[in-house]
Motif scaffolding. Sequence first.
Motif, mmCIF file in Angstrom:
data_model
loop_
_atom_site.group_PDB
_atom_site.id
_atom_site.type_symbol
_atom_site.label_atom_id
_atom_site.label_comp_id
_atom_site.label_asym_id
_atom_site.label_seq_id
_atom_site.Cartn_x
_atom_site.Cartn_y
_atom_site.Cartn_z
ATOM 1 N N PHE A 98 -17.658 -27.278 44.430
ATOM 2 C CA PHE A 98 -18.716 -26.202 44.425
ATOM 3 C C PHE A 98 -18.427 -25.753 42.767
ATOM 4 O O PHE A 98 -17.288 -25.374 42.182
ATOM 5 C CB PHE A 98 -18.130 -25.087 45.372
ATOM 6 N N TYR A 99 -19.543 -25.275 42.384
ATOM 7 C CA TYR A 99 -20.083 -24.875 41.026
ATOM 8 C C TYR A 99 -20.682 -23.331 41.235
ATOM 9 O O TYR A 99 -21.757 -23.689 41.724
ATOM 10 C CB TYR A 99 -20.230 -25.844 39.820
ATOM 11 N N ASN A 100 -20.051 -22.189 40.644
ATOM 12 C CA ASN A 100 -20.644 -21.170 40.946
ATOM 13 C C ASN A 100 -21.138 -20.589 39.452
ATOM 14 O O ASN A 100 -20.002 -20.660 38.496
ATOM 15 C CB ASN A 100 -19.898 -20.131 41.740
ATOM 16 N N VAL A 101 -22.437 -20.176 39.103
ATOM 17 C CA VAL A 101 -22.650 -20.034 37.888
ATOM 18 C C VAL A 101 -22.748 -18.650 37.466
ATOM 19 O O VAL A 101 -23.270 -17.787 38.319
ATOM 20 C CB VAL A 101 -24.094 -20.519 37.563
ATOM 21 N N ASP A 102 -22.159 -18.180 36.398
ATOM 22 C CA ASP A 102 -22.311 -16.915 35.909
ATOM 23 C C ASP A 102 -23.302 -16.772 34.643
ATOM 24 O O ASP A 102 -22.987 -17.722 34.071
ATOM 25 C CB ASP A 102 -21.028 -16.056 35.630
ATOM 26 N N TYR A 103 -23.973 -15.933 34.392
ATOM 27 C CA TYR A 103 -24.678 -15.839 33.272
ATOM 28 C C TYR A 103 -24.908 -14.126 32.597
ATOM 29 O O TYR A 103 -24.745 -13.394 33.608
ATOM 30 C CB TYR A 103 -26.053 -16.142 33.411
ATOM 31 N N ARG A 104 -25.227 -13.966 31.549
ATOM 32 C CA ARG A 104 -25.286 -12.718 31.039
ATOM 33 C C ARG A 104 -26.598 -12.239 31.580
ATOM 34 O O ARG A 104 -27.426 -12.738 31.781
ATOM 35 C CB ARG A 104 -25.480 -12.627 29.560
ATOM 36 N N LEU A 105 -26.689 -10.782 31.857
ATOM 37 C CA LEU A 105 -27.644 -10.085 32.681
ATOM 38 C C LEU A 105 -28.692 -9.384 31.694
ATOM 39 O O LEU A 105 -28.376 -8.878 30.802
ATOM 40 C CB LEU A 105 -27.291 -9.037 33.662
ATOM 41 N N MET A 106 -29.954 -9.365 32.354
ATOM 42 C CA MET A 106 -31.137 -8.670 31.551
ATOM 43 C C MET A 106 -30.896 -7.005 32.112
ATOM 44 O O MET A 106 -30.267 -6.923 33.200
ATOM 45 C CB MET A 106 -32.348 -8.906 32.202
ATOM 46 N N PRO A 107 -30.970 -6.014 31.134
ATOM 47 C CA PRO A 107 -31.748 -6.043 30.000
ATOM 48 C C PRO A 107 -30.860 -6.095 28.957
ATOM 49 O O PRO A 107 -31.099 -5.903 27.590
ATOM 50 C CB PRO A 107 -32.479 -4.941 29.871
ATOM 51 N N ALA A 108 -29.640 -6.519 29.002
ATOM 52 C CA ALA A 108 -28.785 -6.620 28.077
ATOM 53 C C ALA A 108 -28.792 -7.935 27.009
ATOM 54 O O ALA A 108 -29.031 -7.668 25.872
ATOM 55 C CB ALA A 108 -27.070 -6.945 28.473
ATOM 56 N N VAL A 109 -29.439 -8.960 27.651
ATOM 57 C CA VAL A 109 -29.910 -9.941 26.865
ATOM 58 C C VAL A 109 -31.366 -10.348 27.394
ATOM 59 O O VAL A 109 -31.909 -9.995 28.325
ATOM 60 C CB VAL A 109 -29.036 -11.055 27.104
ATOM 61 N N SER A 110 -32.164 -11.431 26.641
ATOM 62 C CA SER A 110 -33.585 -11.675 27.040
ATOM 63 C C SER A 110 -33.491 -12.701 28.127
ATOM 64 O O SER A 110 -32.510 -13.253 28.440
ATOM 65 C CB SER A 110 -34.069 -12.134 25.703
ATOM 66 N N MET A 111 -34.707 -12.996 28.635
ATOM 67 C CA MET A 111 -34.816 -13.933 29.422
ATOM 68 C C MET A 111 -34.180 -15.307 28.850
ATOM 69 O O MET A 111 -33.760 -16.185 29.585
ATOM 70 C CB MET A 111 -36.201 -13.920 30.134
ATOM 71 N N ASP A 112 -34.833 -15.580 27.609
ATOM 72 C CA ASP A 112 -34.501 -16.809 26.936
ATOM 73 C C ASP A 112 -32.851 -17.119 26.786
ATOM 74 O O ASP A 112 -32.590 -18.033 26.982
ATOM 75 C CB ASP A 112 -35.124 -16.446 25.439
ATOM 76 N N ALA A 113 -32.148 -15.811 26.661
ATOM 77 C CA ALA A 113 -30.878 -16.064 26.216
ATOM 78 C C ALA A 113 -30.046 -16.539 27.645
ATOM 79 O O ALA A 113 -29.211 -17.065 27.889
ATOM 80 C CB ALA A 113 -30.160 -14.826 25.858
ATOM 81 N N LEU A 114 -30.766 -15.683 28.728
ATOM 82 C CA LEU A 114 -30.070 -15.855 30.285
ATOM 83 C C LEU A 114 -30.176 -17.373 30.739
ATOM 84 O O LEU A 114 -29.605 -17.983 31.302
ATOM 85 C CB LEU A 114 -30.769 -14.866 31.152
ATOM 86 N N VAL A 115 -31.645 -17.736 30.195
ATOM 87 C CA VAL A 115 -31.931 -19.310 30.751
ATOM 88 C C VAL A 115 -31.060 -20.208 29.864
ATOM 89 O O VAL A 115 -30.381 -21.276 30.693
ATOM 90 C CB VAL A 115 -33.245 -19.577 30.791
ATOM 91 N N ALA A 116 -30.660 -20.002 28.887
ATOM 92 C CA ALA A 116 -29.811 -20.880 27.928
ATOM 93 C C ALA A 116 -28.385 -20.653 28.476
ATOM 94 O O ALA A 116 -27.728 -21.805 28.547
ATOM 95 C CB ALA A 116 -29.763 -20.489 26.591
ATOM 96 N N ASP A 117 -27.738 -19.813 28.847
ATOM 97 C CA ASP A 117 -26.520 -19.493 29.550
ATOM 98 C C ASP A 117 -26.513 -20.421 30.946
ATOM 99 O O ASP A 117 -25.394 -20.915 31.063
ATOM 100 C CB ASP A 117 -26.335 -17.973 30.172
ATOM 101 N N THR A 118 -27.604 -20.152 31.710
ATOM 102 C CA THR A 118 -27.590 -21.071 32.853
ATOM 103 C C THR A 118 -27.686 -22.545 32.795
ATOM 104 O O THR A 118 -26.824 -23.253 33.318
ATOM 105 C CB THR A 118 -28.876 -20.607 33.876
ATOM 106 N N ALA A 119 -28.376 -22.946 31.657
ATOM 107 C CA ALA A 119 -28.282 -24.392 31.641
ATOM 108 C C ALA A 119 -26.959 -24.846 30.901
ATOM 109 O O ALA A 119 -26.563 -25.881 31.110
ATOM 110 C CB ALA A 119 -29.501 -24.740 30.340
ATOM 111 N N ALA A 120 -26.315 -24.042 30.214
ATOM 112 C CA ALA A 120 -25.013 -24.234 29.570
ATOM 113 C C ALA A 120 -24.177 -24.695 30.627
ATOM 114 O O ALA A 120 -23.161 -25.510 30.779
ATOM 115 C CB ALA A 120 -24.535 -23.431 28.704
ATOM 116 N N ALA A 121 -24.172 -23.726 31.818
ATOM 117 C CA ALA A 121 -23.139 -23.866 32.739
ATOM 118 C C ALA A 121 -23.398 -25.049 33.821
ATOM 119 O O ALA A 121 -22.686 -25.791 34.055
ATOM 120 C CB ALA A 121 -23.253 -22.492 33.663
ATOM 121 N N CYS A 122 -24.752 -25.072 33.805
ATOM 122 C CA CYS A 122 -25.135 -26.333 34.572
ATOM 123 C C CYS A 122 -24.937 -27.738 33.849
ATOM 124 O O CYS A 122 -24.491 -28.689 34.623
ATOM 125 C CB CYS A 122 -26.947 -26.400 35.046
#
Length: 265
Positions: A98-122
Motif C-alpha cells: 500500500f502506497y498512500n500519497v501526500d501532497y502540498r495543498l492549495m491555496p498554499a501552492v498552485s495546482m501545477d505544484a500539487l500535480v508535480a508533488d503527486t507525480a513525484a510520489a507516484c
Amino acid sequence: MIYEETEPFWNGQLQNSVIIPDFEVWEGRYHTLSEAAGRLGRAERIATGPDPLQSLWRTRTGRASHGLIFIHGGYWRKFAAADFHFVAEAAAAADATFYNVDYRLMPAVSMDALVADTAAACRAAMEEVEVAVIVGHSAGGHLAVQMALDLETAPAAAVSISGLFDLEPLRHAFIQRELHLSADDVTRFSPLSRAAALTCPVHLLAGAEESVEFRRQSVVMFEAIRGAGGSSELAFVDGTHHSSVVAALADRSSALTQSLVRMLA
C-alpha cells in the motif's frame, strides 16, 4: 459547454458539506477505519521533496512486486494521506503493497505544484513495483487520471472514485475563493480534454446518491475515453453518496475492493 449558471447553482452541485446530511460524521468514520487498519503494519515515510507534505507512505501489506497507490481528495486543499489509511485494507486483500500519497495543498501552492508533488510520489512508488494501480477519491480521483496522463509509464489501471475531470464548473462555485483556478489551469488540468491520450484502462465510479454534477463528470469522462477508442468502465454504487462511496475500500469483501483484487491479480 457554456457555464452560465450562478454560484448558488454550482454550490448546490459541488458543496458536499451542505449537500450531504451526515457529511461531518464521515470524517470521524474515516479516522476510525484508519485506526483499525493500523494493525496491518507501520506506514514508512518516503520523502519526495523538502516539505513534510511531499511524502509517500508505504505499508507492507502484500507483495513487494505489486502496489496499490492511493491519492486522497478534499478539493485539493484538505485532508492528508493518514486520514485514508483504511485503504490499506484493500491493498492487503489484493496482496499488494500500500502506497498512500501526500501532497502540498492549495491555496498554499498552485495546482501545477500539487500535480508535480503527486507525480513525484507516484513515480517513487512505481519504481519499486512491477505492477501498480492508482486509485483516487474526489480531487484524488482527478489526480489519479491526471497521473495516467502525465507519468512517463502509465499504471496498469487508474481508478477514479467520484472524480472531477472538467474543472471549469469549479471556477463558478464556492471553492474558487480557495483554489483561484485560472482559465489556463482549467485547460491544463482537465483530463476530459485529453481523454484520447490515455493508454491504460480507466475505471470510473461514483455514488448513485451523489449530485447530478458529480455523476455527470464520470459519464462525460467515460464517453470521452470510449469515444477515443480507449478502455473504460463506469459504475454507480447504489446507496452511497460522495463521502460514503470510498469507505468500501475498508471492506475486503466489497465489490470495489474485489475489483482491485482482480486488477492486481
